[in-house]
Design a protein around this motif. Structure first.
Motif, mmCIF file in Angstrom:
data_model
loop_
_atom_site.group_PDB
_atom_site.id
_atom_site.type_symbol
_atom_site.label_atom_id
_atom_site.label_comp_id
_atom_site.label_asym_id
_atom_site.label_seq_id
_atom_site.Cartn_x
_atom_site.Cartn_y
_atom_site.Cartn_z
ATOM 1 N N MET A 128 -14.916 -48.295 24.462
ATOM 2 C CA MET A 128 -14.827 -47.300 25.533
ATOM 3 C C MET A 128 -14.242 -47.521 26.932
ATOM 4 S SD MET A 128 -18.523 -45.094 25.006
ATOM 5 C CE MET A 128 -19.517 -46.485 25.202
ATOM 6 N N ASN A 129 -13.797 -49.005 26.960
ATOM 7 C CA ASN A 129 -13.319 -49.618 28.216
ATOM 8 C C ASN A 129 -14.212 -49.292 29.301
ATOM 9 O OD1 ASN A 129 -11.114 -51.028 29.250
ATOM 10 N ND2 ASN A 129 -10.511 -49.229 30.470
ATOM 11 N N ARG A 130 -15.720 -49.739 29.066
ATOM 12 C CA ARG A 130 -16.564 -49.907 30.055
ATOM 13 C C ARG A 130 -16.512 -51.329 30.922
ATOM 14 N NH1 ARG A 130 -19.260 -45.682 31.972
ATOM 15 N NH2 ARG A 130 -20.765 -47.461 32.947
ATOM 16 N N ALA A 131 -16.580 -51.216 31.949
ATOM 17 C CA ALA A 131 -16.538 -52.601 32.955
ATOM 18 C C ALA A 131 -17.675 -53.562 32.708
ATOM 19 C CB ALA A 131 -16.478 -52.048 34.431
ATOM 20 N N HIS A 132 -18.611 -53.226 32.092
ATOM 21 C CA HIS A 132 -19.906 -54.055 31.997
ATOM 22 C C HIS A 132 -20.043 -54.430 30.397
ATOM 23 C CE1 HIS A 132 -21.741 -50.088 30.902
ATOM 24 N NE2 HIS A 132 -22.778 -50.932 30.311
ATOM 25 N N ASP A 133 -20.852 -55.207 30.242
ATOM 26 C CA ASP A 133 -21.420 -55.589 29.017
ATOM 27 C C ASP A 133 -23.134 -55.467 28.859
ATOM 28 O OD1 ASP A 133 -22.650 -57.984 29.959
ATOM 29 O OD2 ASP A 133 -20.814 -59.185 29.267
ATOM 30 N N SER A 134 -23.603 -55.873 27.354
ATOM 31 C CA SER A 134 -25.111 -55.375 27.405
ATOM 32 C C SER A 134 -25.825 -56.438 28.285
ATOM 33 C CB SER A 134 -25.505 -55.763 25.971
ATOM 34 O OG SER A 134 -25.081 -56.853 25.554
ATOM 35 N N LYS A 135 -25.386 -57.582 28.234
ATOM 36 C CA LYS A 135 -26.261 -58.708 28.979
ATOM 37 C C LYS A 135 -26.225 -58.377 30.415
ATOM 38 C CE LYS A 135 -26.216 -63.408 29.929
ATOM 39 N NZ LYS A 135 -25.263 -64.540 29.921
ATOM 40 N N GLN A 136 -25.422 -57.698 31.146
ATOM 41 C CA GLN A 136 -25.364 -57.032 32.505
ATOM 42 C C GLN A 136 -26.324 -55.778 32.489
ATOM 43 O OE1 GLN A 136 -21.101 -56.822 32.823
ATOM 44 N NE2 GLN A 136 -21.070 -58.003 34.626
ATOM 45 N N SER A 137 -26.225 -55.232 31.460
ATOM 46 C CA SER A 137 -27.077 -53.838 31.368
ATOM 47 C C SER A 137 -28.728 -54.434 31.359
ATOM 48 C CB SER A 137 -27.209 -53.254 30.235
ATOM 49 O OG SER A 137 -25.928 -52.466 30.374
ATOM 50 N N ILE A 138 -28.975 -55.690 30.752
ATOM 51 C CA ILE A 138 -30.382 -55.976 30.525
ATOM 52 C C ILE A 138 -30.746 -56.589 32.233
ATOM 53 C CG2 ILE A 138 -31.854 -57.809 29.539
ATOM 54 C CD1 ILE A 138 -31.221 -55.604 27.495
ATOM 55 N N ASN A 139 -29.650 -57.325 32.666
ATOM 56 C CA ASN A 139 -30.010 -58.090 33.925
ATOM 57 C C ASN A 139 -30.348 -56.824 34.943
ATOM 58 O OD1 ASN A 139 -30.062 -60.126 35.588
ATOM 59 N ND2 ASN A 139 -27.975 -59.580 36.415
ATOM 60 N N ALA A 140 -29.312 -55.847 34.849
ATOM 61 C CA ALA A 140 -29.602 -54.621 35.988
ATOM 62 C C ALA A 140 -30.994 -54.072 35.854
ATOM 63 C CB ALA A 140 -28.787 -53.737 35.792
ATOM 64 N N LEU A 141 -31.499 -54.040 34.435
ATOM 65 C CA LEU A 141 -32.697 -53.230 34.231
ATOM 66 C C LEU A 141 -33.855 -54.218 34.764
ATOM 67 C CD1 LEU A 141 -32.384 -51.772 30.975
ATOM 68 C CD2 LEU A 141 -33.145 -50.629 32.803
ATOM 69 N N LEU A 145 -36.306 -53.376 38.088
ATOM 70 C CA LEU A 145 -37.839 -53.352 37.876
ATOM 71 C C LEU A 145 -38.427 -54.546 38.543
ATOM 72 C CD1 LEU A 145 -37.796 -52.490 34.099
ATOM 73 C CD2 LEU A 145 -38.807 -51.000 35.893
ATOM 74 N N THR A 146 -38.129 -55.649 38.744
ATOM 75 C CA THR A 146 -38.811 -56.698 39.425
ATOM 76 C C THR A 146 -38.621 -56.527 41.140
ATOM 77 O OG1 THR A 146 -36.789 -58.137 39.316
ATOM 78 C CG2 THR A 146 -38.590 -58.423 37.679
ATOM 79 N N ASN A 147 -37.837 -55.501 41.353
ATOM 80 C CA ASN A 147 -37.723 -55.369 42.894
ATOM 81 C C ASN A 147 -37.922 -54.064 43.148
ATOM 82 O OD1 ASN A 147 -35.975 -58.021 44.207
ATOM 83 N ND2 ASN A 147 -35.183 -57.545 41.910
ATOM 84 N N ASN A 148 -38.850 -53.512 42.580
ATOM 85 C CA ASN A 148 -39.600 -52.170 42.891
ATOM 86 C C ASN A 148 -38.614 -51.026 43.178
ATOM 87 O OD1 ASN A 148 -42.020 -53.697 42.846
ATOM 88 N ND2 ASN A 148 -41.468 -54.435 45.120
ATOM 89 N N LEU A 149 -37.588 -50.826 42.196
ATOM 90 C CA LEU A 149 -36.664 -49.883 42.255
ATOM 91 C C LEU A 149 -36.900 -49.212 40.808
ATOM 92 C CD1 LEU A 149 -35.423 -47.694 43.908
ATOM 93 C CD2 LEU A 149 -33.327 -49.027 44.125
ATOM 94 N N GLY A 150 -38.082 -49.083 40.336
ATOM 95 C CA GLY A 150 -38.336 -48.877 39.107
ATOM 96 C C GLY A 150 -38.227 -47.206 38.629
ATOM 97 N N ASN A 151 -37.967 -46.316 39.487
ATOM 98 C CA ASN A 151 -37.586 -44.840 39.143
ATOM 99 C C ASN A 151 -36.067 -44.857 38.437
ATOM 100 O OD1 ASN A 151 -37.916 -42.353 38.850
ATOM 101 N ND2 ASN A 151 -37.899 -41.821 40.899
ATOM 102 N N ILE A 152 -36.056 -45.148 37.190
ATOM 103 C CA ILE A 152 -34.862 -45.289 36.713
ATOM 104 C C ILE A 152 -34.433 -44.217 35.713
ATOM 105 C CG2 ILE A 152 -33.150 -47.110 35.523
ATOM 106 C CD1 ILE A 152 -35.297 -49.139 36.527
ATOM 107 N N THR A 153 -33.189 -43.750 35.608
ATOM 108 C CA THR A 153 -32.813 -42.945 34.606
ATOM 109 C C THR A 153 -31.688 -43.821 33.733
ATOM 110 O OG1 THR A 153 -32.059 -40.856 33.672
ATOM 111 C CG2 THR A 153 -31.448 -41.322 36.010
ATOM 112 N N ILE A 154 -31.449 -43.590 32.404
ATOM 113 C CA ILE A 154 -30.289 -44.332 31.882
ATOM 114 C C ILE A 154 -29.612 -43.347 30.988
ATOM 115 C CG2 ILE A 154 -30.083 -45.418 29.635
ATOM 116 C CD1 ILE A 154 -31.946 -47.418 30.397
#
Ligand code: SF4
Length: 379
Positions: A128-141, A145-154
């Motif tokens: 799909m030519n996305r700029a990220h990979d799955s490792k970056q997604s896991i890291n972002a989540l 979550l650890t920095n208290n911005l846990g109101n997340i939608t995916i």
């Protein structure tokens, strides 16, 4: 009222995307100035200046710097009442998430992050030519979550039109995506069927026969997997493409579905004030030039009574809240017999249910919501 701010820049173009954006960031600073100017000039667009939600969409708003946000938030608080704000969302891409950015966003009152993960499968992300990979997604989540911005939608995309990925493979990718999400115990997911528009790279590939569009059955099968898996995890499907837990509905997006007024600023942004729709020019240079001369470059469409009813039907029938015939009468004055006749047919087909004034789509009708609404449209 609700404020949408369109940030029209991206690092690279995803092959399926037909939103307005540019990968040339040289105009970013001028764009921020122009958006601030538009926020100021549109002060009188809606009568109620009390903001309930702010939504940064795009494009990729997570490309903005701290000073960019500072200017925008300062302008908003100069011209609008933000004392009743309920939700401030930023759309982000996983590769932009850092601790510094999270802290910056929180300091400006951003309390909800929409994370464009799409899938955790690296081959599909590349396709799909996305700029990220799955490792970056896991890291972002993990970082959010650890920095208290846990109101997340995916954001997830399913039913990708790739011959290389047959239905079994895609089904297992989707199931794996949902299993990863489960581990994070998130409260909101938006999941979209990948549709191919002519103006996109995928659209060109389809025209050149390099890519074969997948059939509706294929998309329907994935949609069913999605609904079953997410509802078994305790998600409520409150809109055709949106799922929430613990009543954590998207307040901003729900305003669109509930037919509420909103102001959209930035190139290509749309605004709605119950009587008309405005759409800003979809060209970064022209947008900036117009704002530099003190004008908002938009086209306006005045809505007829039928337009207003049909918009209400189209949006309302996508949600668990459905539509109210009293509201239709308020807009149109009178409901024609053809509406009631069609409604009877849809009820007999078990596609909608009626209880008093309230009409909602059934589970069976969910996938056909747009078609059902259009069957009920006023002429
Ligand atoms: S990041 Fe989002 S807006 Fe930008 S090209 Fe990809 S899908 Fe489109």
């Amino acid at each position: 009222m609700h404020l949408y701010i369109h940030i029209p820049f991206c690092k690279q173009a995803c092959f399926y995307c037909d939103f307005h954006f540019s990968t040339n960031l040289s105009l970013k600073d001028k764009m921020v100035e122009a958006i601030c100017k538009e926020i100021e000039l549109q002060t009188d667009y809606l009568k109620n200046k009390k903001l309930q939600t702010i939504y940064f969409g795009g494009g990729t708003p997570s490309l903005l710097s701290g000073p960019d946000f500072e200017k925008i938030f300062k302008t908003i608080s100069n011209f609008y009442d933000i004392s009743c704000l309920k939700e401030t969302t930023i759309e982000t891409n996983p590769d932009d998430i850092t601790i510094d950015k999270i802290n910056e966003w929180k300091s400006y009152g951003i309390d909800r992050v929409s994370l464009g993960i799409q899938t955790f499968d690296n081959d599909l992300l590349k396709f799909m030519n996305r700029a990220h990979d799955s490792k970056q997604s896991i890291n972002a989540l993990d970082l959010l979550l650890t920095n208290n911005l846990g109101n997340i939608t995916i954001d997830l995309i399913y039913a990708k039109n790739a011959k290389e990925f047959d239905i079994e493979k895609q089904n297992s990718i989707l199931i794996n995506d949902i299993e990863i999400i489960e581990k994070y115990n998130l409260n909101h997911i938006s999941a979209y069927n990948l549709t191919i528009e002519d103006s996109t790279v995928f659209g060109k590939w389809v025209n050149q026969k390099k890519l074969e569009p997948i059939g509706e059955d294929y998309a329907a099968e994935q949609y069913e997997i999605l609904i079953e898996s997410l509802t078994s995890q305790g998600f409520e499907q409150y809109e055709v493409s949106n799922f929430a837990k613990n009543g954590k509905y998207a307040i901003h997006n729900s305003a669109y579905w509930k037919n509420e007024e909103y102001l959209g600023v930035g190139p290509s942004a749309h605004s709605y004030n119950l009587d008309s729709r405005q759409s800003n020019i979809s060209n970064n240079s022209k947008y900036i030039a117009a704002l530099e001369s003190g004008k908002v470059p938009f086209a306006i469409e005045n809505l007829s009574i039928s337009d207003k009813v049909n918009d209400y039907l189209l949006c309302g029938l996508r949600t668990i809240w459905g539509i109210d015939t009293k509201k239709i009468s308020q807009i149109a004055g009178r409901i024609p017999q053809t509406f009631w006749d069609t409604l009877d047919i849809l009820k007999n087909q078990n596609l909608v249910i009626q209880s008093g004034n309230s009409i909602k789509i059934t589970t069976q009708g969910r996938i056909f919501s747009d078609k059902i609404a259009s069957d009920l449209f006023f002429d």
